[in-house]
Motif scaffolding. Sequence first.
Motif, PDB file in Angstrom:
ATOM      1  N   THR A  89      26.677 -11.173  -4.643  1.00 59.77           N
ATOM      2  CA  THR A  89      27.974 -11.784  -4.367  1.00 59.77           C
ATOM      3  C   THR A  89      27.748 -13.284  -4.218  1.00 59.77           C
ATOM      4  O   THR A  89      26.630 -13.730  -3.953  1.00 59.77           O
ATOM      5  CB  THR A  89      28.636 -11.194  -3.096  1.00 59.77           C
ATOM      6  OG1 THR A  89      29.926 -11.777  -2.943  1.00 59.77           O
ATOM      7  CG2 THR A  89      27.823 -11.450  -1.847  1.00 59.77           C
ATOM      8  N   GLU A  90      28.835 -14.043  -4.418  1.00 58.49           N
ATOM      9  CA  GLU A  90      28.701 -15.495  -4.328  1.00 58.49           C
ATOM     10  C   GLU A  90      29.680 -16.004  -3.275  1.00 58.49           C
ATOM     11  O   GLU A  90      30.828 -15.532  -3.209  1.00 58.49           O
ATOM     12  CB  GLU A  90      29.030 -16.104  -5.691  1.00 58.49           C
ATOM     13  CG  GLU A  90      28.677 -17.563  -5.776  1.00 58.49           C
ATOM     14  CD  GLU A  90      28.892 -18.132  -7.182  1.00 58.49           C
ATOM     15  OE1 GLU A  90      28.404 -17.519  -8.162  1.00 58.49           O
ATOM     16  OE2 GLU A  90      29.574 -19.154  -7.282  1.00 58.49           O
ATOM     17  N   HIS A  95      29.112 -21.627  -3.043  1.00 61.85           N
ATOM     18  CA  HIS A  95      28.567 -21.020  -4.269  1.00 61.85           C
ATOM     19  C   HIS A  95      27.134 -20.512  -4.153  1.00 61.85           C
ATOM     20  O   HIS A  95      26.480 -20.260  -5.170  1.00 61.85           O
ATOM     21  CB  HIS A  95      28.695 -21.987  -5.464  1.00 61.85           C
ATOM     22  CG  HIS A  95      30.119 -22.422  -5.660  1.00 61.85           C
ATOM     23  ND1 HIS A  95      31.095 -21.555  -6.095  1.00 61.85           N
ATOM     24  CD2 HIS A  95      30.719 -23.598  -5.409  1.00 61.85           C
ATOM     25  CE1 HIS A  95      32.256 -22.205  -6.113  1.00 61.85           C
ATOM     26  NE2 HIS A  95      32.058 -23.446  -5.706  1.00 61.85           N
ATOM     27  N   VAL A  96      26.646 -20.349  -2.917  1.00 63.94           N
ATOM     28  CA  VAL A  96      25.317 -19.740  -2.772  1.00 63.94           C
ATOM     29  C   VAL A  96      25.426 -18.252  -3.073  1.00 63.94           C
ATOM     30  O   VAL A  96      26.377 -17.586  -2.661  1.00 63.94           O
ATOM     31  CB  VAL A  96      24.771 -19.978  -1.334  1.00 63.94           C
ATOM     32  CG1 VAL A  96      23.859 -18.865  -0.876  1.00 63.94           C
ATOM     33  CG2 VAL A  96      24.007 -21.273  -1.301  1.00 63.94           C
ATOM     34  N   ARG A  97      24.427 -17.758  -3.841  1.00 64.29           N
ATOM     35  CA  ARG A  97      24.435 -16.322  -4.186  1.00 64.29           C
ATOM     36  C   ARG A  97      23.581 -15.558  -3.184  1.00 64.29           C
ATOM     37  O   ARG A  97      22.521 -16.044  -2.784  1.00 64.29           O
ATOM     38  CB  ARG A  97      23.850 -16.134  -5.578  1.00 64.29           C
ATOM     39  CG  ARG A  97      24.810 -16.632  -6.602  1.00 64.29           C
ATOM     40  CD  ARG A  97      24.247 -16.536  -7.979  1.00 64.29           C
ATOM     41  NE  ARG A  97      25.197 -17.190  -8.883  1.00 64.29           N
ATOM     42  CZ  ARG A  97      24.874 -17.762 -10.003  1.00 64.29           C
ATOM     43  NH1 ARG A  97      23.632 -17.779 -10.398  1.00 64.29           N
ATOM     44  NH2 ARG A  97      25.797 -18.327 -10.765  1.00 64.29           N
ATOM     45  N   SER A  98      24.043 -14.384  -2.842  1.00 66.34           N
ATOM     46  CA  SER A  98      23.283 -13.564  -1.885  1.00 66.34           C
ATOM     47  C   SER A  98      23.233 -12.130  -2.360  1.00 66.34           C
ATOM     48  O   SER A  98      24.127 -11.669  -3.076  1.00 66.34           O
ATOM     49  CB  SER A  98      23.948 -13.560  -0.511  1.00 66.34           C
ATOM     50  OG  SER A  98      24.051 -14.849   0.007  1.00 66.34           O
ATOM     51  N   LEU A 128      33.167  -6.467   5.771  1.00 63.85           N
ATOM     52  CA  LEU A 128      33.376  -7.831   5.281  1.00 63.85           C
ATOM     53  C   LEU A 128      33.751  -8.811   6.392  1.00 63.85           C
ATOM     54  O   LEU A 128      33.298  -9.961   6.400  1.00 63.85           O
ATOM     55  CB  LEU A 128      34.465  -7.813   4.190  1.00 63.85           C
ATOM     56  CG  LEU A 128      34.464  -8.988   3.226  1.00 63.85           C
ATOM     57  CD1 LEU A 128      33.087  -9.183   2.618  1.00 63.85           C
ATOM     58  CD2 LEU A 128      35.469  -8.728   2.107  1.00 63.85           C
ATOM     59  N   ASP A 129      34.564  -8.362   7.350  1.00 60.89           N
ATOM     60  CA  ASP A 129      35.023  -9.286   8.400  1.00 60.89           C
ATOM     61  C   ASP A 129      33.884  -9.815   9.268  1.00 60.89           C
ATOM     62  O   ASP A 129      33.987 -10.873   9.873  1.00 60.89           O
ATOM     63  CB  ASP A 129      36.097  -8.604   9.260  1.00 60.89           C
ATOM     64  CG  ASP A 129      35.624  -7.260   9.796  1.00 60.89           C
ATOM     65  OD1 ASP A 129      34.737  -6.664   9.147  1.00 60.89           O
ATOM     66  OD2 ASP A 129      36.109  -6.832  10.855  1.00 60.89           O
ATOM     67  N   THR A 142      32.926 -13.574  -3.503  1.00 61.58           N
ATOM     68  CA  THR A 142      33.412 -13.000  -4.763  1.00 61.58           C
ATOM     69  C   THR A 142      33.161 -11.494  -4.746  1.00 61.58           C
ATOM     70  O   THR A 142      32.402 -11.000  -3.894  1.00 61.58           O
ATOM     71  CB  THR A 142      32.662 -13.595  -5.980  1.00 61.58           C
ATOM     72  OG1 THR A 142      31.284 -13.316  -5.800  1.00 61.58           O
ATOM     73  CG2 THR A 142      32.897 -15.086  -6.115  1.00 61.58           C
ATOM     74  N   GLU A 143      33.737 -10.811  -5.707  1.00 62.47           N
ATOM     75  CA  GLU A 143      33.513  -9.359  -5.806  1.00 62.47           C
ATOM     76  C   GLU A 143      32.040  -9.066  -6.059  1.00 62.47           C
ATOM     77  O   GLU A 143      31.346  -9.859  -6.713  1.00 62.47           O
ATOM     78  CB  GLU A 143      34.311  -8.818  -6.989  1.00 62.47           C
ATOM     79  CG  GLU A 143      35.548  -8.108  -6.540  1.00 62.47           C
ATOM     80  CD  GLU A 143      36.267  -7.495  -7.705  1.00 62.47           C
ATOM     81  OE1 GLU A 143      35.603  -6.948  -8.607  1.00 62.47           O
ATOM     82  OE2 GLU A 143      37.499  -7.584  -7.704  1.00 62.47           O
TER      83      GLU A 143
END
Length: 459
Positions: A89-90, A95-98, A128-129, A142-143
């Motif tokens: 996900t980003e 915009h860091v990706r993890s 998510l929260d 992002t998704e």
Amino acid sequence: MEKVTMDSLVSLCKRRGFVFPSSEIYGGFAAIYDYGPYGVELASNIKAEWWRHMVQFRDDIVGLDSSIFTHPKVWEASGHVKGFSDPLTECKNCHVRSRVDHLLEEVGIQADEKMSESMINELFAENLDKITCPKCGKNKFTEVKKFNLLVQTNLGNFTGDWTKDPTYLRGETCQGIYINFKNVLDSTRVKVPFGIAQIGKAFRNEITARQFIFRKREFEQMEMQYFVHPKKDMEEYEKWREYRFQYYVDLGIKKENLRWHKHENLVFYAKEAYDIEYHFPFGFKELEGIHARGNYDLTQHSTHSGKDLSYIDPVSQEKYIPHVVETSAGVDRNFLMCLSDAYNEEIVNDETRVVLKFNPRLSPIKVAVLPLSKKEPILKYAEPLAMDLRKLYRSEYDETQSIGKRYRRQDEIGTPFCITIDFETENDKKVTIRERDSMQQDRIALDQVSTYLHDKLGF
Ligand code: GAP
């Protein structure tokens, strides 16, 4: 002492030439590292120990060194082209990706790295929260996408857009073992049950670069595939679990720093999967995987290549595709474990002594020769002694700085024995041998030094 920190280990690795960030003069290259002069010795000793126990001590295992490049169909057959991916996900803000399983772990939710994509997606949505970006702290993502870890190359492709028809750097070494199963069977005297072992580089486009050499994009594996009768696989599996755990204990790794982790979410063909975990400075993490893989891999390669990879028992004539018990360890994770387990800080004469209490078999340097002066009556004994020892052990000769500093330097790289030659040597033809951990000193006749070291080291 308290558990060593990653900062202390990283700093020691740089200061003493164990590990350097790759391409450092160009600003480094994420998740790629180089082994320096002492690092290459340690890594090579780790591999040699594994080979001794997995190949040399056993008459049911043979070695292999298969190539890094293989036919692209190998990775289709193995399932890597379609399924070798991590959930990505980003952060919408920075915009860091993890890796999604890592983000979940940060909030205390165990997301098994072998979980299916849909399970991870569900867990991510549910939590998510609570989850924030490790860089900017925001919580807009992002998704979740599947990100394939295979590293693509243009090998042998001289025209057009090679990304449509890529070749791959191997993502694991064991595929080289499966595709050579029949070659080994036909060219040696092995009989089921038997194993094929190999050590070599593997490459993965890991999404996140963190935890030093724990997760690299270019790393090394020590893998062994044990081929067994389908009805004997779980019996052999249990034997291998015991053998591999005991291996680390015998290597001198503290037992309390090792534990088992059972995988609850298995890929469809696997019967059982356990990891041996080590208590790294950042917590218990996977060191080695031991997997009962059924006959999936040989069956896949049989089907995709059209070559029969079954085995015929020479006595009963029973024909079957063997099942596989795999042991798969990382050289780099072993390296980090050995450093972490051996690292000690002690107060000696009001100063901190950093000492790596390695099993001597792992020590980069086994013995250091340290003349107490550069004057002739000393050098005439020191230099020939160093030359003789060099033929027996990886050794060092050091005549610079005070003896205290030289001892500290050798302690920091884990050298088990230091030998000093002093002005008395001329009279008594003896030298002083200091042992690393106890710092105890013995006065030994010059002509007895190699016997003394052999007895103490055990090799
Ligand atoms: N053939 C099975 C296999 O490759 P894995 O769990 O993906 O299984 C096995 O990898 C071992 O390889 C791990 O236990 C670990 O020690 C090492 N390893 C995997 N990915 C790594 C990476 N990115 N950096 C360093 N070591 C890695």
